[in-house]
Write a protein that holds these residues in place. Structure first.
Motif, PDB file in Angstrom:
ATOM      1  N   HIS A 220       0.860  -1.180   0.000  1.00 27.37           N
ATOM      2  CA  HIS A 220       0.000   0.000   0.000  1.00 27.37           C
ATOM      3  C   HIS A 220       0.897   1.231   0.000  1.00 27.37           C
ATOM      4  CE1 HIS A 220      -3.826   2.070   0.554  1.00 27.37           C
ATOM      5  NE2 HIS A 220      -3.221   2.855   1.410  1.00 27.37           N
ATOM      6  N   HIS A 221       0.562   2.220  -0.806  1.00 23.56           N
ATOM      7  CA  HIS A 221       1.419   3.398  -0.921  1.00 23.56           C
ATOM      8  C   HIS A 221       1.186   4.413   0.184  1.00 23.56           C
ATOM      9  CE1 HIS A 221       2.535   7.454  -2.303  1.00 23.56           C
ATOM     10  NE2 HIS A 221       3.603   6.833  -2.787  1.00 23.56           N
ATOM     11  N   ASP A 222      -0.032   4.898   0.318  1.00 22.48           N
ATOM     12  CA  ASP A 222      -0.309   6.018   1.214  1.00 22.48           C
ATOM     13  C   ASP A 222      -0.202   5.596   2.679  1.00 22.48           C
ATOM     14  OD1 ASP A 222      -0.889   7.132  -1.213  1.00 22.48           O
ATOM     15  OD2 ASP A 222      -2.958   7.678  -0.729  1.00 22.48           O
ATOM     16  N   GLY A 223      -0.031   6.604   3.540  1.00 23.22           N
ATOM     17  CA  GLY A 223      -0.003   6.337   4.976  1.00 23.22           C
ATOM     18  C   GLY A 223      -1.348   5.936   5.541  1.00 23.22           C
ATOM     19  N   THR A 224      -2.439   6.280   4.839  1.00 18.80           N
ATOM     20  CA  THR A 224      -3.789   5.858   5.214  1.00 18.80           C
ATOM     21  C   THR A 224      -4.490   5.319   3.974  1.00 18.80           C
ATOM     22  OG1 THR A 224      -4.667   8.081   4.858  1.00 18.80           O
ATOM     23  CG2 THR A 224      -3.958   7.526   7.104  1.00 18.80           C
ATOM     24  N   THR A 225      -5.645   4.699   4.190  1.00 18.36           N
ATOM     25  CA  THR A 225      -6.268   3.919   3.114  1.00 18.36           C
ATOM     26  C   THR A 225      -7.418   4.607   2.393  1.00 18.36           C
ATOM     27  OG1 THR A 225      -7.788   2.884   4.698  1.00 18.36           O
ATOM     28  CG2 THR A 225      -5.697   1.741   4.275  1.00 18.36           C
ATOM     29  N   GLU A 226      -7.826   5.822   2.796  1.00 20.36           N
ATOM     30  CA  GLU A 226      -9.092   6.346   2.285  1.00 20.36           C
ATOM     31  C   GLU A 226      -9.087   6.662   0.794  1.00 20.36           C
ATOM     32  OE1 GLU A 226      -7.203  10.211   3.941  1.00 20.36           O
ATOM     33  OE2 GLU A 226      -7.104   8.046   4.298  1.00 20.36           O
ATOM     34  N   ARG A 227      -7.931   6.954   0.213  1.00 18.19           N
ATOM     35  CA  ARG A 227      -7.922   7.254  -1.220  1.00 18.19           C
ATOM     36  C   ARG A 227      -8.328   6.038  -2.056  1.00 18.19           C
ATOM     37  NH1 ARG A 227      -4.094   7.072  -5.251  1.00 18.19           N
ATOM     38  NH2 ARG A 227      -2.448   6.572  -3.771  1.00 18.19           N
ATOM     39  N   ASN A 228      -7.915   4.871  -1.627  1.00 14.89           N
ATOM     40  CA  ASN A 228      -8.252   3.651  -2.353  1.00 14.89           C
ATOM     41  C   ASN A 228      -9.548   3.009  -1.889  1.00 14.89           C
ATOM     42  OD1 ASN A 228      -6.010   3.789  -3.964  1.00 14.89           O
ATOM     43  ND2 ASN A 228      -4.833   2.260  -2.841  1.00 14.89           N
ATOM     44  N   CYS A 229      -9.916   3.237  -0.636  1.00 16.37           N
ATOM     45  CA  CYS A 229     -10.964   2.411  -0.026  1.00 16.37           C
ATOM     46  C   CYS A 229     -12.100   3.179   0.649  1.00 16.37           C
ATOM     47  CB  CYS A 229     -10.355   1.514   1.055  1.00 16.37           C
ATOM     48  SG  CYS A 229      -8.854   0.687   0.598  1.00 16.37           S
ATOM     49  N   VAL A 230     -12.031   4.479   0.759  1.00 20.10           N
ATOM     50  CA  VAL A 230     -12.941   5.327   1.528  1.00 20.10           C
ATOM     51  C   VAL A 230     -12.659   5.217   3.024  1.00 20.10           C
ATOM     52  CG1 VAL A 230     -15.318   5.901   2.133  1.00 20.10           C
ATOM     53  CG2 VAL A 230     -14.750   5.325  -0.235  1.00 20.10           C
ATOM     54  N   ASP A 231     -12.705   3.990   3.609  1.00 13.94           N
ATOM     55  CA  ASP A 231     -12.391   3.829   5.029  1.00 13.94           C
ATOM     56  C   ASP A 231     -10.966   4.297   5.300  1.00 13.94           C
ATOM     57  OD1 ASP A 231     -14.814   2.273   5.965  1.00 13.94           O
ATOM     58  OD2 ASP A 231     -14.110   1.018   4.304  1.00 13.94           O
ATOM     59  N   LYS A 232     -10.798   5.031   6.399  1.00 12.86           N
ATOM     60  CA  LYS A 232      -9.489   5.590   6.717  1.00 12.86           C
ATOM     61  C   LYS A 232      -8.823   4.777   7.819  1.00 12.86           C
ATOM     62  CE  LYS A 232      -7.087   9.888   7.889  1.00 12.86           C
ATOM     63  NZ  LYS A 232      -7.243  11.333   8.169  1.00 12.86           N
ATOM     64  N   LEU A 233      -7.865   3.947   7.423  1.00 11.25           N
ATOM     65  CA  LEU A 233      -7.084   3.158   8.364  1.00 11.25           C
ATOM     66  C   LEU A 233      -5.602   3.392   8.093  1.00 11.25           C
ATOM     67  CD1 LEU A 233      -8.964  -0.279   8.213  1.00 11.25           C
ATOM     68  CD2 LEU A 233      -9.196   1.512   9.952  1.00 11.25           C
ATOM     69  N   VAL A 234      -4.815   3.255   9.135  1.00 12.60           N
ATOM     70  CA  VAL A 234      -3.351   3.298   9.014  1.00 12.60           C
ATOM     71  C   VAL A 234      -2.869   1.856   8.958  1.00 12.60           C
ATOM     72  CG1 VAL A 234      -1.193   3.993  10.123  1.00 12.60           C
ATOM     73  CG2 VAL A 234      -3.222   5.463  10.283  1.00 12.60           C
ATOM     74  N   PRO A 235      -2.246   1.430   7.876  1.00 10.03           N
ATOM     75  CA  PRO A 235      -1.844   0.019   7.785  1.00 10.03           C
ATOM     76  C   PRO A 235      -1.012  -0.461   8.963  1.00 10.03           C
ATOM     77  CG  PRO A 235      -1.663   1.037   5.630  1.00 10.03           C
ATOM     78  CD  PRO A 235      -1.993   2.138   6.591  1.00 10.03           C
ATOM     79  N   GLU A 236      -0.069   0.359   9.422  1.00  7.74           N
ATOM     80  CA  GLU A 236       0.804  -0.061  10.526  1.00  7.74           C
ATOM     81  C   GLU A 236       0.057  -0.178  11.850  1.00  7.74           C
ATOM     82  OE1 GLU A 236       3.418   1.798   7.408  1.00  7.74           O
ATOM     83  OE2 GLU A 236       1.470   2.231   8.291  1.00  7.74           O
ATOM     84  N   GLU A 237      -1.146   0.400  11.936  1.00 14.48           N
ATOM     85  CA  GLU A 237      -1.931   0.352  13.173  1.00 14.48           C
ATOM     86  C   GLU A 237      -3.135  -0.572  13.046  1.00 14.48           C
ATOM     87  OE1 GLU A 237      -2.950   4.396  13.975  1.00 14.48           O
ATOM     88  OE2 GLU A 237      -0.852   5.041  14.194  1.00 14.48           O
ATOM     89  N   SER A 238      -3.189  -1.366  11.987  1.00 14.10           N
ATOM     90  CA  SER A 238      -4.338  -2.227  11.703  1.00 14.10           C
ATOM     91  C   SER A 238      -3.871  -3.664  11.502  1.00 14.10           C
ATOM     92  CB  SER A 238      -5.057  -1.749  10.432  1.00 14.10           C
ATOM     93  OG  SER A 238      -5.394  -0.378  10.529  1.00 14.10           O
ATOM     94  N   THR A 239      -4.755  -4.612  11.801  1.00 14.51           N
ATOM     95  CA  THR A 239      -4.417  -6.012  11.571  1.00 14.51           C
ATOM     96  C   THR A 239      -4.583  -6.359  10.100  1.00 14.51           C
ATOM     97  OG1 THR A 239      -6.666  -6.828  11.931  1.00 14.51           O
ATOM     98  CG2 THR A 239      -5.235  -6.603  13.887  1.00 14.51           C
ATOM     99  N   PHE A 240      -3.929  -7.434   9.715  1.00 14.81           N
ATOM    100  CA  PHE A 240      -4.013  -7.857   8.322  1.00 14.81           C
ATOM    101  C   PHE A 240      -5.448  -8.159   7.926  1.00 14.81           C
ATOM    102  CE2 PHE A 240      -4.165 -11.552   5.412  1.00 14.81           C
ATOM    103  CZ  PHE A 240      -3.811 -10.879   4.262  1.00 14.81           C
ATOM    104  N   GLN A 241      -6.188  -8.896   8.749  1.00 15.38           N
ATOM    105  CA  GLN A 241      -7.552  -9.260   8.375  1.00 15.38           C
ATOM    106  C   GLN A 241      -8.444  -8.031   8.230  1.00 15.38           C
ATOM    107  OE1 GLN A 241      -8.753 -12.010   7.251  1.00 15.38           O
ATOM    108  NE2 GLN A 241      -6.804 -13.089   7.514  1.00 15.38           N
TER     109      GLN A 241
END
Length: 242
Positions: free
Chosen positions: A59-80
């Protein structure tokens, strides 16, 4: 039908698909990787991050909302949690179930199966332990020879050198001052991955004189690509050119 923009003559310059074939498919998905793998690209570039529970995802961005709408930080979220995110297609729709956050292993398998170089960008600081984990995953998949590692963080690239001294690796940079950076690159056996706007015939020649391999990003205009090919850059990273 959607297609790439062709460059008539690549010379000796190799072409790398940026985040997969992101000009046609949602970036950093297996769909983008397979689209690139089925074309003439030398390599497929992507971005790696470590999840909260120790998985390596792309994943490129520091958060996920550009690709997914939901805003999560990959490093602070579980894989599932990340895996369940529904990705938008490039037209903004949510009607494709195949678009999701890939694992490092899925990306490596696609590149290996199609014979493409993996150009793997470390996002942020990767410790020596993290570099060793990534290298271990790739070693277990028997594809270390298919890798090029890149990163903006200088300490990350030094950590990579400690755990994998023979790695093919390039330092990512927004700005080039060959007079100050060349000695450091040569000393650490690193190529350079530069913003294409900062390359000139003169600094390309200066880097090549010291044996430094040059990639440049992100080139989507054929005229820019032809100029850089004329300079003799070794690789061009692009969203859409082929």
């Amino acid at each position: 039908m959607k297609n790439t923009i062709k460059i008539a003559d690549h010379g000796n310059t190799l072409i790398v698909a940026h985040r997969g074939l992101s000009g046609l498919e949602r970036e950093n998905t297996c769909s983008a990787f397979v689209a690139a793998a089925n074309r003439s690209y030398f390599g497929i570039e992507t971005d790696v991050r470590k999840t909260l529970d120790g998985h390596y995802v792309l994943h490129h961005d520091g958060t996920t909302e550009r690709n997914c709408v939901d805003k999560l930080v990959p490093e602070e979220s579980t894989f599932q949690t990340l895996r369940r995110l529904q990705y938008k297609d490039r037209d903004g729709s949510f009607d494709r179930g195949d678009l999701m956050m890939p694992t490092l292993e899925e990306y490596i398998k696609i590149c290996r199966d199609y014979g493409k170089k993996c150009v793997l960008e470390f996002k942020g600081l990767f410790t020596e332990e993290m570099c060793a984990e990534v290298v271990g995953i790739i070693r277990d998949m028997n594809y270390l020879d298919g890798m090029i590692f890149i990163g903006f963080d200088w300490n990350t690239m030094l950590n990579l050198r400690k755990v994998y001294p023979d790695a093919s690796a390039k330092f990512l940079t927004h700005r080039i001052d060959p007079m100050t950076i060349i000695d450091q690159l040569v000393e650490n056996g690193l190529g350079i991955d530069a913003n294409f706007n900062d390359l000139t015939a003169e600094n390309v020649a200066a880097l090549h004189e010291r044996g430094i391999v040059i990639n440049c990003w992100t080139v989507d205009n054929p005229e820019d690509a032809e100029r850089l090919i004329g300079y003799g850059v070794d690789q061009i990273t692009t969203n859409i050119l082929e």
